[in-house]
Scaffold this active site. Structure first.
Site, mmCIF file in Angstrom:
data_model
loop_
_atom_site.group_PDB
_atom_site.id
_atom_site.type_symbol
_atom_site.label_atom_id
_atom_site.label_comp_id
_atom_site.label_asym_id
_atom_site.label_seq_id
_atom_site.Cartn_x
_atom_site.Cartn_y
_atom_site.Cartn_z
ATOM 1 N N HIS A 101 0.786 -1.286 -0.074
ATOM 2 C CA HIS A 101 -0.030 -0.024 -0.025
ATOM 3 C C HIS A 101 1.023 1.108 0.111
ATOM 4 C CE1 HIS A 101 -4.459 1.207 1.034
ATOM 5 N NE2 HIS A 101 -3.955 1.976 0.037
ATOM 6 N N ASP A 125 -9.832 -0.333 3.339
ATOM 7 C CA ASP A 125 -8.643 -1.022 3.807
ATOM 8 C C ASP A 125 -9.248 -1.653 5.147
ATOM 9 O OD1 ASP A 125 -6.325 -1.589 4.901
ATOM 10 O OD2 ASP A 125 -5.370 -0.043 3.652
ATOM 11 N N ASP A 237 -7.560 -1.415 -1.038
ATOM 12 C CA ASP A 237 -6.626 -2.564 -0.391
ATOM 13 C C ASP A 237 -7.390 -4.120 -0.329
ATOM 14 O OD1 ASP A 237 -5.043 -4.157 1.062
ATOM 15 O OD2 ASP A 237 -4.248 -2.555 2.220
ATOM 16 N N GLU A 289 -1.929 -4.584 -2.490
ATOM 17 C CA GLU A 289 -1.831 -5.641 -1.485
ATOM 18 C C GLU A 289 -2.052 -7.384 -1.968
ATOM 19 O OE1 GLU A 289 -0.014 -5.529 1.161
ATOM 20 O OE2 GLU A 289 0.140 -3.498 1.769
HETATM 21 MN MN MN Z 1 -3.552 -0.702 3.428
#
Ligand code: MN
Length: 318
Positions: A101, A125, A237, A289
């Site tokens: 990230h 996230d 993410d 990610e």
């Molecule tokens: Mn993150």
């Protein structure tokens, strides 16, 4: 002021295969996995014009007494920022595939500069990613991108402070990220030191459970309208998703978004963006990610591709 005309429908895909500042290695393979899962094809199927700009270069790990692997990170995000600026100046939308990230600072930094700070950030996230070197337990820079973008001080002295300043001045010399225009979505693993820093609109999994997706996305829309920003960057993410559904990440936390919740979120954001008179527009996206080393049959990368397609307008009935 820039005269800026958005060529809706023109997307530059940029890979950032960098993973040296996180907990586990492997997200450097994310760009390849997401491409193999059909990102470009999925966007083209929506009649968007897509050009794949390839990957930024990723340097090898280095030993240092400062922030872990700071130099390779700096090189990566500088290159990404330059590509992001070029993409934005051509009126195109960068879609950055990570990598960890930390790479988000490249694209978001470019957008902050290009739009002179007139930028909202939707950070989807499991984590708040707003530690600074002085508050982190792990020392991993991948938990600090928002703090860097917002210009928060390092809380350290010596070499670490010097590197932190260098990092920030390379990203956004003047126009910092406004935390009041930052929305966290899906967070469920927040460090004590991070809690007091969530200035903008933190939406936890508890809030999503309680209010449901529709009301929660309406709140995002409301927040963006009230904050007055005219540009929006979405940083996705994959660890926001439940790890049962999306195991291919090095930072999984149980209790995340389900498949349907994630898609409904993307679809409703698209609806809000396409509403006549919507004061803000989507100018950039990260998908980060994805770590194929922890994945099963590339499911997480496929999920990421499907999610991005929903964000760009894919619906069940077309
Ligand atoms: Mn993150």
């Amino acid at each position: 002021m820039y005269f800026y005309r958005l060529h809706w429908a023109v997307i530059d895909v940029i890979g950032a295969p960098f993973d040296l500042c996180g907990k586990r290695l492997g997200s450097r393979l994310g760009p390849a996995a997401v491409r193999l899962a059909g990102l470009v094809e999925a966007l083209e199927a929506l009649r968007l014009q897509v050009s794949d700009r390839g990957d930024v270069s990723a340097l090898p790990a280095v030993e240092s007494d400062g922030l872990r692997n700071f130099q390779p990170l700096l090189a990566c995000v500088k290159e990404l920022r330059a590509m992001g600026l070029e993409t934005l100046s051509r009126g195109r939308i960068p879609v950055v595939i990570g990598g960890e990230h930390t790479v988000a600072v490249g694209g978001v930094g470019a957008a902050l500069e290009f739009f002179e700070g007139d930028l909202g950030l939707l950070w989807i996230d499991a984590h708040a990613d707003i530690n600074s070197p002085g508050t982190t337990d792990s020392g991993n820079l991948h938990g600090m991108p928002i703090a860097a973008l917002a210009g928060l001080p390092s809380g350290k002295k010596g070499l670490i402070d010097k590197e932190w300043r260098e990092f920030q001045s390379a990203l956004v010399p003047k126009r910092k990220l406004d935390l009041e225009a930052t929305i966290w979505y899906g967070i469920r693993d927040v460090d004590p030191a991070e809690r007091s820093r969530l200035a903008g609109c933190p939406i936890t999994m508890h809030d999503i459970d309680r209010r449901g997706i529709e009301a929660t996305v309406a709140r995002i829309d409301d927040w963006l309208r009230r904050s007055g920003v005219r540009q929006l960057w979405i940083s996705f993410d994959v660890d926001a998703l439940d790890p049962v559904l999306a195991p291919g990440t090095g930072t999984g936390v149980r209790g995340g978004l389900t498949y349907r919740e994630a898609h409904l979120t993307a679809e409703l954001i698209r609806e809000a963006l396409d509403t006549r008179g919507c004061p803000y527009r989507l100018v950039g996206v990260d998908v980060v990610e994805t770590n194929p080393l922890f994945d099963s049959q590339n499911e997480t990368a496929k999920m990421a591709v499907e999610w991005v397609a929903s964000l760009f307008g894919k619906t069940i009935l077309g």
